[in-house]
Design an enzyme around this catalytic site. Structure first.
Site, short mmCIF file in Angstrom:
data_model
loop_
_atom_site.label_atom_id
_atom_site.label_comp_id
_atom_site.label_asym_id
_atom_site.label_seq_id
_atom_site.Cartn_x
_atom_site.Cartn_y
_atom_site.Cartn_z
N HIS A 10 0.80 -1.22 0.00
CA HIS A 10 0.00 0.00 0.00
C HIS A 10 0.84 1.28 0.00
O HIS A 10 0.70 2.15 -0.86
CB HIS A 10 -0.89 0.07 1.25
CG HIS A 10 -1.74 -1.13 1.51
ND1 HIS A 10 -2.96 -1.30 0.93
CD2 HIS A 10 -1.55 -2.21 2.32
CE1 HIS A 10 -3.52 -2.43 1.36
NE2 HIS A 10 -2.67 -2.99 2.21
C1 BDR Z 1 -2.80 0.70 5.51
O1 BDR Z 1 -2.93 0.19 6.83
C2 BDR Z 1 -1.72 -0.32 7.30
O2 BDR Z 1 -1.88 -1.61 7.79
C3 BDR Z 1 -0.74 -0.28 6.15
O3 BDR Z 1 0.54 0.08 6.61
C4 BDR Z 1 -1.32 0.75 5.21
O4 BDR Z 1 -0.82 2.05 5.51
C5 BDR Z 1 -3.60 -0.18 4.58
O5 BDR Z 1 -4.94 -0.16 4.92
#
Ligand code: BDR
Ligand code: CA
Length: 310
Positions: A239
């Site tokens: 992400h």
């Molecule tokens: C986001 O939530 C976290 O777990 C990850 O680092 C990312 O920023 C994804 O939903």
């Protein structure tokens, strides 16, 4: 080529760690500092992890400022179920020998904005608590923010609830303040990050490339298996690295301007980003939202940059 000065505000976190490494490996941007926030894990852990990752890649020169330990108004929700008890389960993570910056994250960001000779791009990839506090405490510095490229939200489904994405869910009041701030915002949400994955094959390609590559391979061993088990995904979405990548390679993620509102209620859609994709509200767009991504190119470019680190 002039480099884009950036600060990454993060909660490492597997994908946060890879985002930091991508930024450090990329000549298109100049990472001037890192701030941490509670999210994936408590802020002591996310700060330790940020320091450890930067030390691993030989960037102990980069300041890391500790940020908020709790959301603006709500109890902290963490994501051990995604990132493990340490926030960075998988590879061995050495205890950092460096210490966080003497200023806290908000004061550090204010100082950077006030003193830098160029406007700064902020890349928040955790809950937006620090950024909201910055905007509230220093409205005069908002004009020094070139833009915000954030990982968070979703046009479609959520990942921590059916409606909400984790970063926005943890601190919806902060997200609401930031999305109403008038700052130029790009939202890199699950609609695109779920298509920006690395697989175990990618881990095997990275493992022999050096210390950084082996470390990311170790992160992927944990992260890929976790996403397979929990969500049935082939590969783990990286992400936060996609937010950084979208700045480095502006044609990698297609974005479109939409009005985005945050659900700050306590109902089943708490923390949802309501993205007015069909322009039914008549509201002016307040963010550019990622709608498609060249997944293969992302994986290829990311691998190349990580492998280029020592
Ligand atoms: C986001 O939530 C976290 O777990 C990850 O680092 C990312 O920023 C994804 O939903
Ligand atoms: Ca994150």
């Amino acid at each position: 080529m002039s480099r884009i000065p950036i600060v990454i505000d993060c909660d490492p976190g597997h994908d946060d760690a890879i985002a930091l490494m991508l930024a450090a490996a990329s000549p298109e941007v100049e990472l001037v500092g890192v701030t941490t926030v509670a999210g994936n894990a408590t802020v002591d852990k996310t700060t330790r992890n940020a320091l450890a990752v930067l030390e691993l890649i030989g960037r102990t020169d980069l300041p890391v400022a500790t940020g908020s330990d709790v959301p603006l108004e709500r109890d902290l929700v963490t994501a051990e179920y995604v990132h493990g008890a340490t926030g960075l389960d998988g590879p061995e993570v050495s205890e950092p020998t460096t210490r966080p910056h003497e200023l806290g994250a908000v004061a550090f960001l204010a100082q950077i904005l006030a003193t830098s000779d160029q406007p700064m791009t902020l890349i928040p990839v955790g809950p937006l608590t620090n950024i909201a506090k910055l905007v509230a405490a220093h409205p005069e510095l908002v004009k020094r923010i070139e833009r915000i490229v954030l990982m968070g939200g979703s046009i479609g489904l959520g990942n921590i609830t059916p409606a909400a994405e984790f970063n926005i869910y943890v601190d919806p009041e902060a997200a609401d303040l930031v999305f109403r701030s008038g700052i130029d915002i790009t939202m890199i949400g699950l609609d695109v990050t779920h298509r920006a994955r690395l697989t175990s094959d990618h881990a095997e390609q990275l493992r022999p490339t050096g210390r950084a590559g082996a470390f990311v391979a170790g992160l992927l061993d944990f992260f890929v298996a976790n996403y397979q088990r929990r969500m049935g995904f082939d590969g783990a979405p990286i992400h936060d690295a996609l937010a950084v990548a979208s700045l480095i390679w502006p044609d990698l993620v297609k974005t479109e301007p939409f009005a985005v509102e945050i659900d700050t209620t306590d109902g089943p859609s708490a923390g949802r980003t309501l993205v007015d994709r069909y322009h039914v509200t008549g509201r002016e767009p307040n963010a550019r939202v990622g709608t498609s991504v060249d997944s293969e190119r992302f994986a290829g470019l990311l691998l190349e940059r990580i492998a280029s680190l020592d």
